[in-house]
Design an enzyme around this catalytic site. Structure first.
Site, PDB file in Angstrom:
ATOM      1  N   ASP A 153     -19.545 -50.957  67.770  1.00 52.46           N
ATOM      2  CA  ASP A 153     -20.884 -51.399  68.128  1.00 52.46           C
ATOM      3  C   ASP A 153     -21.873 -50.911  67.069  1.00 52.46           C
ATOM      4  O   ASP A 153     -21.494 -50.725  65.911  1.00 52.46           O
ATOM      5  CB  ASP A 153     -21.230 -50.874  69.534  1.00 52.46           C
ATOM      6  CG  ASP A 153     -22.143 -51.813  70.296  1.00 52.46           C
ATOM      7  OD1 ASP A 153     -23.263 -52.042  69.822  1.00 52.46           O
ATOM      8  OD2 ASP A 153     -21.750 -52.306  71.368  1.00 52.46           O
ATOM      9  N   HIS A 226     -28.175 -50.821  71.169  1.00 54.08           N
ATOM     10  CA  HIS A 226     -27.095 -51.571  71.821  1.00 54.08           C
ATOM     11  C   HIS A 226     -25.836 -50.716  72.006  1.00 54.08           C
ATOM     12  O   HIS A 226     -25.224 -50.697  73.082  1.00 54.08           O
ATOM     13  CB  HIS A 226     -26.807 -52.804  70.956  1.00 54.08           C
ATOM     14  CG  HIS A 226     -25.859 -53.793  71.542  1.00 54.08           C
ATOM     15  ND1 HIS A 226     -24.492 -53.641  71.495  1.00 54.08           N
ATOM     16  CD2 HIS A 226     -26.081 -54.961  72.183  1.00 54.08           C
ATOM     17  CE1 HIS A 226     -23.925 -54.684  72.064  1.00 54.08           C
ATOM     18  NE2 HIS A 226     -24.865 -55.507  72.499  1.00 54.08           N
ATOM     19  N   SER A 566     -22.595 -58.633  76.512  1.00 55.07           N
ATOM     20  CA  SER A 566     -22.465 -57.296  75.916  1.00 55.07           C
ATOM     21  C   SER A 566     -22.482 -56.217  76.992  1.00 55.07           C
ATOM     22  O   SER A 566     -21.911 -55.153  76.816  1.00 55.07           O
ATOM     23  CB  SER A 566     -23.643 -57.006  74.990  1.00 55.07           C
ATOM     24  OG  SER A 566     -23.390 -57.467  73.705  1.00 55.07           O
TER      25      SER A 566
END
Ligand SMILES: *[C@@H]1O[C@H](CO)[C@@H](O)[C@H](O)[C@H]1NC(C)=O
Ligand SMILES: *[C@@H]1O[C@H](CO)[C@@H](O)[C@H](O)[C@H]1NC(C)=O
Ligand SMILES: *[C@@H]1O[C@H](CO)[C@@H](O)[C@H](O)[C@H]1NC(C)=O
Ligand SMILES: *[C@@H]1O[C@H](CO)[C@@H](O)[C@H](O)[C@H]1NC(C)=O
Length: 770
Positions: A153, A226, A566
């Site tokens: 990520d 994220h 996600s």
């Protein structure tokens, strides 16, 4: 004279450099089979020799090599010209030469982040990870303490309370990874929770040039947020008294497996001027997968993908995950956020678990009341404490002339609003463009009403606005507009939102953005596989950025609410970890099968899960259904498969890169892959496929099958009863599907289920006719 000479020399050098660069692209080259008898440096030497053959010198070969891959594949990535690539592809032993997509892969957060919501709350009701059954499961799995998850990520924010390691056991002895230091990231940022952290940037810099250090950290540290969000959803510790900006979703936050070990692989970076955008380059992803498998992770969580699906041999997530199958590493991937348009689903390889996104039983009701007393319910996670009463204007009525056209009017895009007409007023704006709250704020507006183009405003992915505001539905917006335009001095009062766990809406419901089947690459494999919460999820956040990507947003948040596949992917990764902890010997395919065959198709009201417009959802929306990890621990039967089965599957599609020598002349049909769901496309007449189930329940058992045929087809399963004498025993059965529909290309849905009185082993069926 000498000066002229030098100039000429320089000029030539510059020209040569420029032409070379312009013609160079990142290629991934891989060889058939492995060089198991060679040491890593010998393998790298072979790779360099190949590049040297086309480049002409060892130095140039070394300069153009990005990564030499030795573990999951035998190959390399390098900067090559198309001519050099062609030369390489003709060389003996070379299986594939792939020019990678310069845009790379993207993170699968919701494509419109202009909204927000929650999860993981311990408020007595609801809460994905906090119910009684989940706690029981956690105890059995020792909270995941012996397992390691690789998170590919945008990195991690190690100071988050979700990653503290207080009370944790020493790092498992199986761990072989490392803690790589870099900008604002020291060895001490790794602990017993974050046991490893590495970054992979060569592919990114080959494409975009040197990283701009004010846009990202050259280290495993997460600038974007994220990666911190996904990692904490999987394995964040329990943290009390947490809420998003504005105090929404207050309560205790916890990852699905709170003691699991996190191994961070940063592969996604901020391209120049991207304002919160990311690019995750294939060469870097493959290098990270190789490292993760080498380091000893049990599961890889990848909330990354490209739309639409790429051919298997050009998709580095697929290639890396396939090799990981040999080590029983389970790969979990997001389906993408390209819904509800059909066929745009990504990450469709049958050896990865492909995750769709759906809602939670939680929303954020807020109200507005017009000057005439009319009241409308909307949704908001924006913090303002007292009701706000102000004059009301409609965005399209207060624009600066010439700044909008027929397509952009009413959206309150940056630079379009007339300050004198907006100052001190509440503006109604179409909600599809991010940042309209910022535009209203900067011209002096007092509040914003965003109009959501969805059947139900509870389907919105919210974000904390920069000024008082809420989101309402299109139907309600028409009434608000009509009031504003027919009254002399229209006013409106915005009431603050609150967190509601009442579950007025049935949940789960499919999220509108979740990518849908059919699988464009191979319609004979049903994708997605499964769905999990991905709408308005609260988890840890990077303090190196703001909660929204707006340049004007200077807020800092320890926790944030995001939407996307996600966010659903890490929920499934956590579920896989629970299963792996309880059944360490299960293969990757067995774990995926257990989750799929036990998934649910009903919501909390006991009716079938619906899609974003309220129709019954299908297997193209959610695959086998919503995850039910506590059932998956005891699935009864599993559909197992090995690396060789996937290699044969690839042969059936004309790909020979996974076999050591040659594909068989007549490989099995792709529908014959021992998959826990069944898809048959372009059926003409009758097709019979084979399946094998392995008994992982109690020793002696008898399973009977129930079939619900897709409309217009008949499905016959033989035998109809399976007798098992012991655990581990395998039984075959056939499924014959006969078509008599005249509607070409239209898909019909059914299912079959094996039951022994304790277990239900369910598989969806999708069929289309030629
Ligand atoms: C790096 O990013 C900052 C902030 O976005 C920008 O102001 C600056 O011009 C960039 N530097 C380069 C060399 O592109
Ligand atoms: C939770 O946090 C808020 C704000 O930081 C604080 O006012 C409150 O007392 C805390 N509550 C508990 C139970 O710790
Ligand atoms: C508006 O959108 C339509 C459809 O995408 C396009 O054909 C048209 O050119 C656009 N008009 C303007 C003024 O941009
Ligand atoms: C939208 O929400 C309302 C009330 O909350 C509900 O009655 C209605 O069925 C929902 N519509 C859809 C399409 O889900």
């Amino acid at each position: 004279m000498s000066i002229i000479h030098t100039c000429g020399f320089l000029l030539i050098l510059v020209l040569r450099f420029a032409s070379t660069l312009a013609n160079q692209h990142t290629y991934i080259v891989y060889f058939r089979g492995h060089s198991r008898d060679k040491t890593p440096s010998e393998v790298e030497d072979v790779h360099l020799s190949h590049i040297e053959l086309v480049k002409g010198s060892r130095e140039e070969a070394k300069a153009s090599l990005l990564y030499s891959y030795k573990k999951v594949i035998n190959g390399f990535s390098a900067m090559l010209s198309p001519e050099e690539a062609t030369q390489l592809s003709g060389m003996e032993g070379v299986a594939s030469v792939i020019r990678t997509d310069p845009r790379g892969y993207q993170l699968h957060t919701s494509r419109s982040w202009d909204f927000v919501s929650t999860l993981d709350q311990d408020n007595g009701e609801g809460g994905q990870w906090n119910d009684r059954l989940h706690k029981k499961l956690l105890r059995k799995a020792k909270y995941g303490q012996d397992l390691i998850v690789g998170v590919l990520d945008s990195g991690i924010w190690p100071e988050s309370a979700s990653f503290k390691d207080g009370g944790m056991e020493p790092v498992p002895s199986t761990w072989k990874g490392k803690c790589q230091t870099g900008t604002n990231f020291k060895k001490s940022h790794c602990n017993r929770k974050i046991i490893g952290a590495q970054y992979f940037i060569k592919g990114f810099e080959a494409q975009y040039g040197s990283l701009n250090k004010s846009e990202d950290y050259r280290s495993p540290r997460d600038k974007n947020g994220h990666g911190t969000h996904t990692a904490s959803t999987i394995g964040g510790r329990r943290v009390h008294n947490v809420s998003a900006i504005g105090g929404f979703a207050p309560g205790t936050v916890s990852g699905g497996v709170p003691l699991v070990r996190l191994a961070i692989y940063k592969v996604c970076w901020a391209p120049p001027g991207s304002k919160g955008g990311t690019a995750c380059m294939p060469a870097d992803i493959l290098a990270a997968i190789e490292a993760a498998v080498n380091d000893g992770v049990h599961v890889m969580s990848m909330s990354i993908g490209s739309t639409p699906a790429q051919p298997y041999d050009g998709d580095m997530i697929a290639i890396g995950s396939l090799a990981a199958i040999k080590e029983n590493v389970v790969s979990v991937c997001s389906a993408g956020n390209s819904g509800p348009t059909p066929s745009l689903i990504g990450n469709v390889a049958p050896w990865v678990l492909t995750v769709a996104a759906s809602s939670l039983d939680r929303d954020f009701p807020a109200f507005l009341v017009l000057g005439n007393g009319q009241k409308f319910q909307g949704q908001s996670v924006t913090s303002f404490q007292t009701p706000q009463t102000h004059p009301l204007v409609i965005g399209s009525d207060v624009e600066i002339k010439g700044t909008t056209n027929v397509n952009t009017t009413g959206y309150c895009k940056e630079g379009t609003l007339l300050s004198s007409a907006v100052k001190g007023k509440i503006v109604l704006c179409k909600g599809e463009f991010p940042g309209n709250d910022w535009e209203v704020k900067q011209v002096g507006g007092a509040g914003v009403i965003q109009v959501i183009k969805l059947a139900n405003v509870t389907q919105s992915a919210y974000s904390p606005l920069l000024l008082p505001g809420l989101a309402i539905s299109m139907a309600d917006a028409f009434k608000v507009i009509s009031y504003a335009r027919t009254h002399k001095n229209p006013t409106v009062t915005l009431f603050p939102g609150k967190t509601s766990l009442s579950g007025s809406e049935p949940a789960p419901q499919m999220a509108w953005f979740s990518s849908r089947g059919p699988n464009n690459l191979n319609p004979n494999i049903l994708k997605p596989d499964i769905t999990a919460p991905g709408l308005n999820i609260l988890a840890a956040w990077s303090e190196g950025t703001s909660p929204t990507p707006l340049v004007a947003d200077h807020r800092v948040a320890k926790y944030n609410i995001l939407s996307g596949t996600s966010m659903s992917c890490p929920h499934v990764s956590a579920s896989v970890l629970l299963l792996k902890a309880i059944h360490p010997s299960w293969s990757s395919a067995a774990v995926r099968s257990a989750l799929m065959t036990t998934a649910g198709t009903k919501n909390n009201k006991g009716t079938l899960i619906r899609n974003e417009v309220g129709n019954e959802a299908t297997a193209f929306d959610y695959g086998s259904g919503h995850i039910r990890p506590y059932r998956a621990v005891d699935p009864g039967l599993v559909y197992d498969a090995t690396f060789d089965d996937y290699a044969l599957f690839l042969c059936s599609g004309g790909y020979d890169f996974a076999v050591d020598h040659e594909c068989p002349k007549n490989p099995p049909s792709p529908s014959d892959l021992n998959y826990p769901s069944l898809a048959i496309s372009n059926l003409k007449g009758k097709r019979t496929v084979l399946r094998t189930v392995t008994n992982v329940g109690k020793g002696k058992s008898v399973y009977n099958v129930t079939v619900v045929s897709p409309t217009g087809y008949s499905v016959n399963i033989a035998p109809k009863t399976l007798y098992f004498g012991k655990v581990g025993e395998k039984k075959n059965f056939t499924v014959s599907v006969e078509g008599n529909t005249k509607e070409k290309g239209k898909y019909a849905f059914g299912w079959f289920e094996w039951r022994d009185g304790i277990h239900s082993v369910r598989s969806p069926i999708v069929v289309s006719s030629k």
